[in-house]
Every structure is written in C-alpha cells, then in structure tokens.
Design a protein around this motif. Structure first.
Motif, short mmCIF file in Angstrom:
data_model
loop_
_atom_site.label_atom_id
_atom_site.label_comp_id
_atom_site.label_asym_id
_atom_site.label_seq_id
_atom_site.Cartn_x
_atom_site.Cartn_y
_atom_site.Cartn_z
N SER A 1 93.92 11.86 49.07
CA SER A 1 93.10 11.91 50.60
C SER A 1 93.03 10.01 49.82
O SER A 1 93.11 9.69 49.54
N GLU A 2 92.53 10.15 51.91
CA GLU A 2 92.19 8.68 51.86
C GLU A 2 90.90 8.60 52.62
O GLU A 2 90.26 7.28 52.91
N GLN A 3 90.08 9.61 52.39
CA GLN A 3 88.29 9.70 52.33
C GLN A 3 88.21 8.94 50.37
O GLN A 3 88.52 9.59 50.31
N PRO A 4 86.99 7.97 50.32
CA PRO A 4 86.64 7.66 49.44
C PRO A 4 85.34 8.99 48.80
O PRO A 4 85.88 9.64 49.08
N VAL A 5 86.18 8.83 47.14
CA VAL A 5 84.71 9.54 46.25
C VAL A 5 84.36 8.70 45.35
O VAL A 5 84.51 7.14 45.56
N THR A 6 82.92 9.10 44.47
CA THR A 6 82.55 8.43 43.47
C THR A 6 82.26 8.62 42.47
O THR A 6 82.37 9.72 42.55
N THR A 7 83.13 7.47 41.51
CA THR A 7 83.02 7.80 39.98
C THR A 7 81.70 8.23 39.58
O THR A 7 80.67 8.09 40.25
#
Lengths: 412, 412
Positions: free
Chosen positions: A279-285
C-alpha cells in the motif's frame, strides 16, 4: 542530419542508452546525460569511459536537471545543442520533456507512457490520455516524437508491423509475450524500482479482444508456451502500453500482452499485497510512527542495480501472431533472446535494462540519418520496421522468426 | 487462606483471568488489575461488570503500574492487600514482579518464561536462566511461586505428571501437541501480539531427545495426528518453555513440543522472514525514515483482540505419552478441546486466550485453599495434578483421555 543526444534519466536503462550512444557517437555526436542526481549521471559517464565505449573522440557530459521544469529542460537542450532527446527517466516526466522538445524542435523519444504519481495503473486509452494530445502540435511544428521506443513497447510493435505487412493477408491475434528466464540468485528481488514494478500489477488488467477493451484481474488469465531457448514458460495476461497504440494503428481484433512470472514471484507478491504491505497509504505503528508500507518493502528488497553482476540466464520477448495467408491458417513467432551476463559484460547492466535501452538508440540513429525523422508524433508500428530490425541485429538484439518453415534469423 | 488477587497485564489472557477470578471471588476475595495503560484495565473491569461475572459483591479495581518498577509493584501489592499475584503481562516483567512477590510474601504465578527484550528465543536451560535463580530465596522466605501455570506450559505439565504417575511403569516419550483448528476468517492474523508471536518462531527449535538438547530449524520436523474432534492435523516441532522443566522434573528421555500451523501460515511467515520484514533491526527508507520492519508488519495486521467476535472452531491441546505398562507398550493421549465461540460468549475472548487464562485462576484457587500453597518455587508437574484437573473440569476446560480403552472424560 540531426546530431547530439540528450539522455534524460540515470537508471539502468540510461546506462545502456549511454553506452550504446557512445558506440555510435560518430553518427550521434555529443552525448549529454541529465537527471536530478548529477552523481548518478557521472557514474554512467565514468562507466562509459572505463569500458572505452566511445567510438570516436567526443563530448560526454553529466548534468543536473529537474525534468519536470520545462524551462530548465529547454535551456539544457539549447545549451548542449541536442537535436535528439532520449527520455528514459521516470514515467512522470514524459509530458514536460516532450513539451521542451516541441518548443526547441528537438526530436523526442521515450520508452513508456506518461503516468501521474497519484494514479496507479491508468485506464485505456493510455496514449490518448496524455501524449497523443500533442499530436497536432508536433505535426504543426514538424517535431519528430517517437513514443514507446524500448523493447515492449517498441521492438514488439515493429514485430507486429512486420507480421501484418509481410506474412499475412489478415491477422486475427497478436499475443506479445515477455519472459525473463534469468536468475538473480536472491530469494526475491524486482528487476527495477519495486515501487514502479509493483504498481504495474496492483490494478486492473486490460486487453483488446474482439475490438473492445476487456478488464481482468492480475494473475486471472495465463498461458504456457514452448519458447525457443527458454523452453516451456507460463505467462499472465497483463495490461501494457502498446496494446492501445496497436489497437488503433493495426487492423487486428485481438491484441494481448503476457508477462512471465514464476510461482515464487506470484506467491511473494500475493502475500505482500494481501497483507497491505504494497500500500502507498501510510500506516501508524504502535509507537506512533507514520510510514508507507511499500517504502519499507522497497527498503528491505535488494537494490535492482545490485543484481546485474551475478544475473544469469536469458530473456525471450516476442509476438505470437495468428491469421490467414492464401486462405490458410498461419502462425509466426517473431522474437529476440537476450543474455543477462553478456549484457553486463558489454554495458554493465542486466538483460532487462539492455533490451529496453538498445532500441531507443537504434531509433535515434534512424532519426539522425533521416529515415525515421518523420516530423510528427508516431508510435513504432507507424514507421518502416525493416531498417530498425536490421540495426538491432547489428547492435546486440538480433531478431528471429519461427513459423512452419522453422526457426531462423530475420533481416531485410 | 490466601486472599485478594492482583492481576498484572491487560491483554486477552488478563481479560479471561479477570472474568474467572470474578466467578470465584467468594474464595479469591478482591480483584485488582494493573498494567501500564490503566484504560485497558478499566475496559476489563467494565467487561466483567457488564457480564455480571462477580459471584458475590466485592472489589474490582483498575490500576496503572509499570511492572518493571519493583518498588511500585510492592506498593500496589501492599496497598491492595493482595496475597496472590497472577502475572499475565509481557514476558519481560517476570523477574521484577517475582521480586516484588518475594519481598511482600505474596504468592506468584506466571504463564511463560522470562525474556529479555533484546534476545530472540532464549537457549536452554530456559527456567534456569532467570526464574530458578530465585528458587532458594523463595524456599527461604516461604514464598509460593508457581511457574508456567497457563495451558502450555501449565495444564500439559499436569497431564504429563498424571501419565507418569497413573498410567505407566516407565515413560519413553512425551509429545505435547498444540492445535488451533479455529478460523478467524481473515487473510492472515496472529492470535496474540505479532511481535511476540513471530519471535517464538524465528530462532532455533530445541527439543529433549535421548536426554539431550537437540537443535533443529523451524518447520524442519513435522508430524500428522488424527486427533479427537479436530481430525487430522499437522504440527511442527517447536521449542517451548515446558520442555526444560519437564526434562528436569520427570524421568523421561524424549520430550518434544509440536505446534500446529496451516500451510498458509507457514507460507506467509516464510515470505515475511526471508524478505527481512520480521527483523527487529531498523532499516532506512529511500526517504531517510528509520523504521523497524516488524513494527510495520504489526501495524498492517489485524489487532488480535479484533478477531474474537467472529472466531469459530476449536482448539485441541494435549500430551501423547508412550511407554511401558506391565511389560507392554502403551500410549495415551490426555487432552482438552476448547471452543472459540463459547469462550467469547462467556468471557469476551477467543479460545487461545481462554485456554491460557483459566488455568492460573484454577491454580490461584488451589493456593487460596492451601492445596497448592507450597511455600517454594515449583513448576506445575511438581504439584498434585488431580485437584487441578478436577477444578478445570468444572471451570470450562474439561480433560479427556484416549487410550486402548477408548476416549472418555478424565477426573479424580
């Protein structure tokens, strides 16, 4: 006679283009290489010098250029007196480089359709979305622009034109097959930038069937062919630039593109895609760090340029063409086989870059000598394929044909 | 009679422990739940209240606690007058919570060996690396400490003790098999924190064979068993805590642990591991961002607690024990089958958490009543297994046995 070449881009394909231009600089004149990172251009210049690729003494220079900046690109074309521009940079810069060529009268060439960064997999009509909107302007200004002048698109379009012109009364099917039967020896790697590589396969698969666009999913349709040198190979229906121009320029009801993938590639791709790691959509750790998964995948994969020194095996790319001749069914396969290790020995790049980088230099030679200096915008299949095929035969990408008369070299 | 329980941790297992303590608070007294994030403790308190799990009116409170802080943990034990501490927090806090218990005289319990964050997969002797170094001190102070009181380790150790005591003259092989035949309906998910889950399988696999430690690779050795209820299941040799204590406490030459994995799990795990995406070492993206790949994988995977509401199917965990009885070869399988949906209906957690969370509460009841209040540090197989098995039969984890006389419930 047009002279002096500006190469835009500094990746593996640009490296091949630079070496091949150098090998023909008696005809092509001065060679300039420009990209955002001048150090990468200088590395290519150094590589050409080290291999002694320049045929005759001549200029070979690296330049820093933001090719999205039309004024800066125009200025560099004028400053270097380049009359031929070979754009092998990212697919995002086509339209700006093309505009700079139109405004300076330089001939333009690229190897892939324009893309906008935020769109993944443009929908057909691909060329008509961007490049072909400049067709009239090119004709008006007498600017030569040759689109898709790599191997696929590019050489495979010339193969299609040859088949239609020389071997058939009518053609029903063109199936372009692209097989990399080489081995890089790593667990998994992409042959070019993973971000661009995966983008090709995460969207809808388009093909031209019964004179209509048909949509499929990736890895939904496959075929297995017994191919020369590389043997039995499975390939998967994939959307690809040349389907669009061929569907417009040739009177052929079915035109499909097939890319070879091993089961291992498909498995890794499928796992990563299904987990959301492409995915090119950011995720948050959990620690609150915002990160784009695809960029992490890119970071853990081998740098594609690191694969070249040990890459072994061959590629096989060509057109299976079916139709009628003298009332009978006929099938031909027109193709090239390239070798990774030979490519690396000659120009320091692996075979995938080699097959993409040699053809635009052959096209540049045909522009320089006037044979392809057509003063308008064209795709490869609109040009006389014979001198192109003949040049490629001499430049390291020999064409062969397999039909009912056997398998043999093809030249004109 | 020891009373008042402090639960340390606020994950899925802590949720089960809290509900089960509440169901027996007539014996266990006040219940306190502490973890770093007090909101998670409060959610568990709310869940217990909503389900009306408290058997009799009594205290049930949430507390914020950094359980690595021994003084703070001691203070909370004293403030809450807790005489039993059930540690179901991360494996990193065992030694600090144990120390707080030793200094306050509270009974201590955990469900997994201590780990240091920077070590992946401790090498044997596992308990001797940390917990057993406090054996003498516990005995000296008369502190009851029961190690590994979950299902595996825990109930499976009791099963091993029962087999050795009741069914054999001599035992040659104990094979502990842990099968989750449930389905969470997602493409891929881990049943608990992915960081901890993957750590279990990225190192060397240790087993006890011919009275020696033998090392293998993960997924190197497998077996397939036809098991009650869940049918034919393939499991893979895995290192696990209880192999160490059983090898010391029982006179059995071969003790192995087998974890069931589907081919799909293994495939995804293998792809991620080989690409380097399970690494705890940071990588740097092309944009210069430093990020730990495993933390990104964790971020894209489903939150394990989100799986519980739709989790279906059953677990089957037990001991295949082989040996001699009256001069003849004999084999028994002592096991439990648990149901994910039933666990969720009762305590709001899936079956994996349920099987891990019910046994420490059974052990707490046996400490409270004095039967297991042994005033020293022990592993489960050193205690009388019969009252434990009988309690578990009543608390939702019934034991069954399968041998030459058939398959039947087991109680004493």
């Amino acid at each position: 006679m047009k002279k002096n070449v500006l190469i835009v881009g500094a990746g593996g394909v640009a490296q091949v283009v630079a070496h091949k231009c150098a090998q023909h600089n008696d005809i092509l004149g001065n060679i300039h290489i420009a990209s955002r990172t001048v150090e990468k251009c200088q590395q290519i210049v150094d590589s050409v010098q080290e291999k002694g690729s320049l045929k005759v003494a001549g200029e070979l220079q690296a330049h820093a250029l933001d090719a999205l900046d039309i004024a800066a690109t125009k200025a560099l074309i004028e400053q270097t007196q380049s009359r031929i521009v070979i754009n092998v940079g990212s697919a995002f810069i086509n339209m700006s480089v093309l505009q700079a060529c139109i405004e300076t009268g330089a001939a333009y060439m690229d190897t892939a359709i324009h893309e906008e960064p935020e769109k993944i997999c443009e929908t057909p009509p691909w060329y008509a979305n961007y490049e072909w909107k400049r067709k009239e302007l090119c004709a008006e200004k007498g600017v030569t622009a040759i689109l898709g002048a790599g191997f696929d698109p590019g050489v495979v379009n010339a193969y299609a034109a040859i088949a239609v012109n020389e071997y058939f009364d009518s053609v029903s099917d063109i199936d372009i097959i692209d097989i990399n039967a080489g081995s890089h020896g790593r667990y998994f790697a992409t042959n070019f930038d993973p971000e661009i590589n995966f983008r090709e396969f995460t969207g809808t698969v388009w093909s031209w069937q019964n004179r209509e666009w048909v949509s499929k999913s990736m890895f939904e349709v496959k075929r297995t062919d017994d191919l020369p040198v590389v043997g039995a190979q499975t390939s998967y229906m994939t959307g690809h630039d040349e389907l669009h121009s061929l569907s417009k320029n040739l009177d052929v009801p079915n035109i499909r593109f097939w890319m070879g993938f091993g089961e291992h590639y498909i498995n890794v791709f499928t796992v990563l895609k299904n987990l959301g790691l492409l995915s090119e959509q950011p995720v948050t750790t959990a620690e609150g760090l915002e990160v784009v998964p695809l960029k992490v995948v890119k970071a853990v994969l081998p740098d594609p340029s690191s694969l070249a020194p040990t890459y072994s095996g061959k590629t096989c790319i060509g057109d299976v063409v079916k139709g009628k001749k003298d009332g009978k069914d006929k099938e031909v396969f027109i193709y090239n086989v390239a070798d990774h290790a030979e490519a690396y020995a000659e120009v320091g790049s692996q075979g995938i870059s080699y097959t993409a980088g040699v053809p635009p230099v052959a096209a540049a030679l045909l522009i320089a000598t006037g044979e392809w200096d057509v003063n308008k915008m064209v795709n490869i299949e609109e040009l006389d394929p014979k001198p192109f095929i003949n040049l490629l035969n001499d430049m390291g990408l020999p064409t062969r044909i397999r039909d009912e008369q056997g398998d043999r070299a093809l030249s004109f």
